[in-house]
Write a protein that holds these residues in place. Structure first.
Motif, PDB file in Angstrom:
ATOM      1  N   THR A  69      10.101 -59.012  33.594  1.00  0.00           N
ATOM      2  CA  THR A  69       8.786 -58.941  34.237  1.00  0.00           C
ATOM      3  C   THR A  69       8.834 -58.386  35.659  1.00  0.00           C
ATOM      4  OG1 THR A  69       9.024 -61.262  34.948  1.00  0.00           O
ATOM      5  CG2 THR A  69       7.875 -60.854  32.862  1.00  0.00           C
ATOM      6  N   GLN A  70       9.988 -57.986  36.124  1.00  0.00           N
ATOM      7  CA  GLN A  70      10.089 -57.465  37.488  1.00  0.00           C
ATOM      8  C   GLN A  70       9.158 -56.267  37.674  1.00  0.00           C
ATOM      9  OE1 GLN A  70      14.174 -56.601  38.429  1.00  0.00           O
ATOM     10  NE2 GLN A  70      14.734 -58.739  38.705  1.00  0.00           N
ATOM     11  N   GLY A  71       8.337 -56.336  38.709  1.00  0.00           N
ATOM     12  CA  GLY A  71       7.442 -55.232  39.026  1.00  0.00           C
ATOM     13  C   GLY A  71       6.192 -55.149  38.177  1.00  0.00           C
ATOM     14  N   THR A  72       5.977 -56.138  37.300  1.00  0.00           N
ATOM     15  CA  THR A  72       4.811 -56.091  36.409  1.00  0.00           C
ATOM     16  C   THR A  72       3.651 -56.938  36.911  1.00  0.00           C
ATOM     17  OG1 THR A  72       5.535 -57.983  35.056  1.00  0.00           O
ATOM     18  CG2 THR A  72       6.342 -55.776  34.425  1.00  0.00           C
ATOM     19  N   GLY A  73       3.899 -57.836  37.856  1.00  0.00           N
ATOM     20  CA  GLY A  73       2.875 -58.778  38.292  1.00  0.00           C
ATOM     21  C   GLY A  73       2.861 -60.054  37.478  1.00  0.00           C
ATOM     22  N   VAL A  74       3.650 -60.105  36.406  1.00  0.00           N
ATOM     23  CA  VAL A  74       3.756 -61.309  35.581  1.00  0.00           C
ATOM     24  C   VAL A  74       4.691 -62.294  36.275  1.00  0.00           C
ATOM     25  CG1 VAL A  74       4.494 -62.229  33.352  1.00  0.00           C
ATOM     26  CG2 VAL A  74       3.317 -60.025  33.471  1.00  0.00           C
ATOM     27  N   GLN A  75       4.301 -63.563  36.309  1.00  0.00           N
ATOM     28  CA  GLN A  75       5.076 -64.595  36.987  1.00  0.00           C
ATOM     29  C   GLN A  75       5.732 -65.523  35.965  1.00  0.00           C
ATOM     30  OE1 GLN A  75       1.891 -66.293  39.317  1.00  0.00           O
ATOM     31  NE2 GLN A  75       2.377 -65.038  41.095  1.00  0.00           N
ATOM     32  N   VAL A  76       6.989 -65.854  36.210  1.00  0.00           N
ATOM     33  CA  VAL A  76       7.764 -66.723  35.317  1.00  0.00           C
ATOM     34  C   VAL A  76       8.225 -67.933  36.110  1.00  0.00           C
ATOM     35  CG1 VAL A  76       9.792 -66.888  33.823  1.00  0.00           C
ATOM     36  CG2 VAL A  76       8.536 -64.720  33.991  1.00  0.00           C
ATOM     37  N   SER A  77       8.043 -69.129  35.542  1.00  0.00           N
ATOM     38  CA  SER A  77       8.432 -70.337  36.270  1.00  0.00           C
ATOM     39  C   SER A  77       8.758 -71.463  35.293  1.00  0.00           C
ATOM     40  CB  SER A  77       7.316 -70.787  37.219  1.00  0.00           C
ATOM     41  OG  SER A  77       6.134 -71.079  36.494  1.00  0.00           O
ATOM     42  N   GLN A  78       9.380 -72.509  35.826  1.00  0.00           N
ATOM     43  CA  GLN A  78       9.629 -73.747  35.092  1.00  0.00           C
ATOM     44  C   GLN A  78       8.609 -74.771  35.558  1.00  0.00           C
ATOM     45  OE1 GLN A  78      13.515 -75.437  35.743  1.00  0.00           O
ATOM     46  NE2 GLN A  78      13.096 -77.305  34.582  1.00  0.00           N
ATOM     47  N   THR A  79       7.889 -75.386  34.643  1.00  0.00           N
ATOM     48  CA  THR A  79       6.864 -76.357  35.009  1.00  0.00           C
ATOM     49  C   THR A  79       7.491 -77.720  35.269  1.00  0.00           C
ATOM     50  OG1 THR A  79       6.400 -77.122  32.755  1.00  0.00           O
ATOM     51  CG2 THR A  79       5.246 -75.138  33.513  1.00  0.00           C
ATOM     52  N   ALA A  80       6.680 -78.618  35.835  1.00  0.00           N
ATOM     53  CA  ALA A  80       7.156 -79.964  36.142  1.00  0.00           C
ATOM     54  C   ALA A  80       7.539 -80.731  34.884  1.00  0.00           C
ATOM     55  CB  ALA A  80       6.080 -80.732  36.908  1.00  0.00           C
ATOM     56  N   ASP A  81       6.947 -80.381  33.745  1.00  0.00           N
ATOM     57  CA  ASP A  81       7.286 -81.084  32.504  1.00  0.00           C
ATOM     58  C   ASP A  81       8.226 -80.257  31.633  1.00  0.00           C
ATOM     59  OD1 ASP A  81       5.455 -79.158  31.846  1.00  0.00           O
ATOM     60  OD2 ASP A  81       4.275 -80.431  30.507  1.00  0.00           O
ATOM     61  N   ASN A  82       9.039 -79.418  32.282  1.00  0.00           N
ATOM     62  CA  ASN A  82      10.114 -78.679  31.618  1.00  0.00           C
ATOM     63  C   ASN A  82       9.631 -77.723  30.536  1.00  0.00           C
ATOM     64  OD1 ASN A  82      12.225 -79.665  33.150  1.00  0.00           O
ATOM     65  ND2 ASN A  82      12.587 -81.416  31.819  1.00  0.00           N
ATOM     66  N   ARG A  83       8.591 -76.971  30.863  1.00  0.00           N
ATOM     67  CA  ARG A  83       8.207 -75.860  30.012  1.00  0.00           C
ATOM     68  C   ARG A  83       8.410 -74.558  30.769  1.00  0.00           C
ATOM     69  NH1 ARG A  83       2.286 -76.923  27.756  1.00  0.00           N
ATOM     70  NH2 ARG A  83       1.909 -77.519  29.942  1.00  0.00           N
ATOM     71  N   LEU A  84       8.707 -73.506  30.027  1.00  0.00           N
ATOM     72  CA  LEU A  84       8.764 -72.182  30.605  1.00  0.00           C
ATOM     73  C   LEU A  84       7.351 -71.625  30.624  1.00  0.00           C
ATOM     74  CD1 LEU A  84      10.320 -69.628  31.546  1.00  0.00           C
ATOM     75  CD2 LEU A  84      10.494 -68.988  29.134  1.00  0.00           C
ATOM     76  N   LYS A  85       6.880 -71.214  31.785  1.00  0.00           N
ATOM     77  CA  LYS A  85       5.528 -70.684  31.923  1.00  0.00           C
ATOM     78  C   LYS A  85       5.586 -69.208  32.261  1.00  0.00           C
ATOM     79  CE  LYS A  85       1.252 -71.125  34.626  1.00  0.00           C
ATOM     80  NZ  LYS A  85       0.562 -71.854  35.707  1.00  0.00           N
TER      81      LYS A  85
END
Length: 228
Positions: free
Chosen positions: A89-105
């Motif tokens: 997703t680099q350079g696409t504006g899409v954001q990737v993160s780990q949520t507080a309840d251990n999901r990939l968002k």
């Protein structure tokens, strides 16, 4: 304070917190899990042996921590998925993160993923979803949730169907890339869950989005027996 009073207090706090209109479904689920875990942990701690009050408090704390993650785990596979998605997703504006309840968002701004007022996937989004489908093939235990969101421009008669169709198109694309449809759920939430106030054009752009959550659940475990 006995375990029943602590349980009632935690439940009251949880109900109050989860009743806040500005909380997301993820935050509500995490708060409710924490409250339920605290009550159960407090009850177990209180009956597990002498020193009931202290055990109740300790049990409630442990239970809250366990309940807050909602049964989801963050495994090496999940970490590998996160790193792969960050690269894709680099350079696409899409954001990737780990949520507080251990999901990939995976947060997809609608202006990145879709044309204005349309549900068709933009070509720039397809490689991102291709990578997600590939990572899901390496993690067959993972389940996927897709949610579509809009800003408050227009009315529910327009925003609801548009958000649902965007979520469904993302789900369909993942299925076309080999992700079993029974691993994917999707829904459109219209303008009901804004991230920020819909008071400027920039903020409305933030609220127009599709969100993908990937979760891997822990296997069911037998409840521990109380100490004798």
């Amino acid at each position: 304070m006995n375990q029943f009073k602590i349980g009632a207090l935690v439940l009251a706090v949880t109900v109050t917190a989860t009743g806040c209109a500005d909380m997301s479904e993820t935050q509500k689920g995490t708060a409710m899990g924490a409250g339920a875990g605290a009550v159960l942990g407090g009850l177990v701690g209180g009956i597990a042996g002498p020193g009931g009050a202290k055990r109740t408090a300790i049990g409630a704390g442990i239970g809250a921590a366990i309940g807050a993650v909602g049964g989801n785990i963050w495994s090496n596979r999940m970490e590998a998925q996160k790193k792969a998605m960050e690269q894709a997703t680099q350079g696409t504006g899409v954001q990737v993160s780990q949520t507080a309840d251990n999901r990939l968002k995976v947060n997809i701004p609608a202006d990145t993923g879709f044309a204005t007022g349309k549900a068709d996937l933009n070509p720039t989004l397809r490689p991102v979803l291709d990578q997600l489908a590939s990572s899901l093939a390496q993690n067959p235990a993972a389940l996927v949730e897709v949610y579509g969101h809009t800003d408050n421009t227009g009315n529910d008669a327009i925003n609801g169907p548009l958000s649902r169709q965007r979520a469904q198109n993302v789900s369909n694309y993942l299925s076309s890339r080999g992700v079993a449809s029974n691993r994917i759920t999707s829904d459109g939430l219209g303008s009901s869950q804004p991230l920020v106030a819909n008071d400027t054009a920039a903020n409305r752009a933030i609220n127009r989005r599709a969100e993908i959550y990937v979760r891997e659940q822990t296997p069911p475990q037998q409840a521990p027996q109380a100490a004798r």
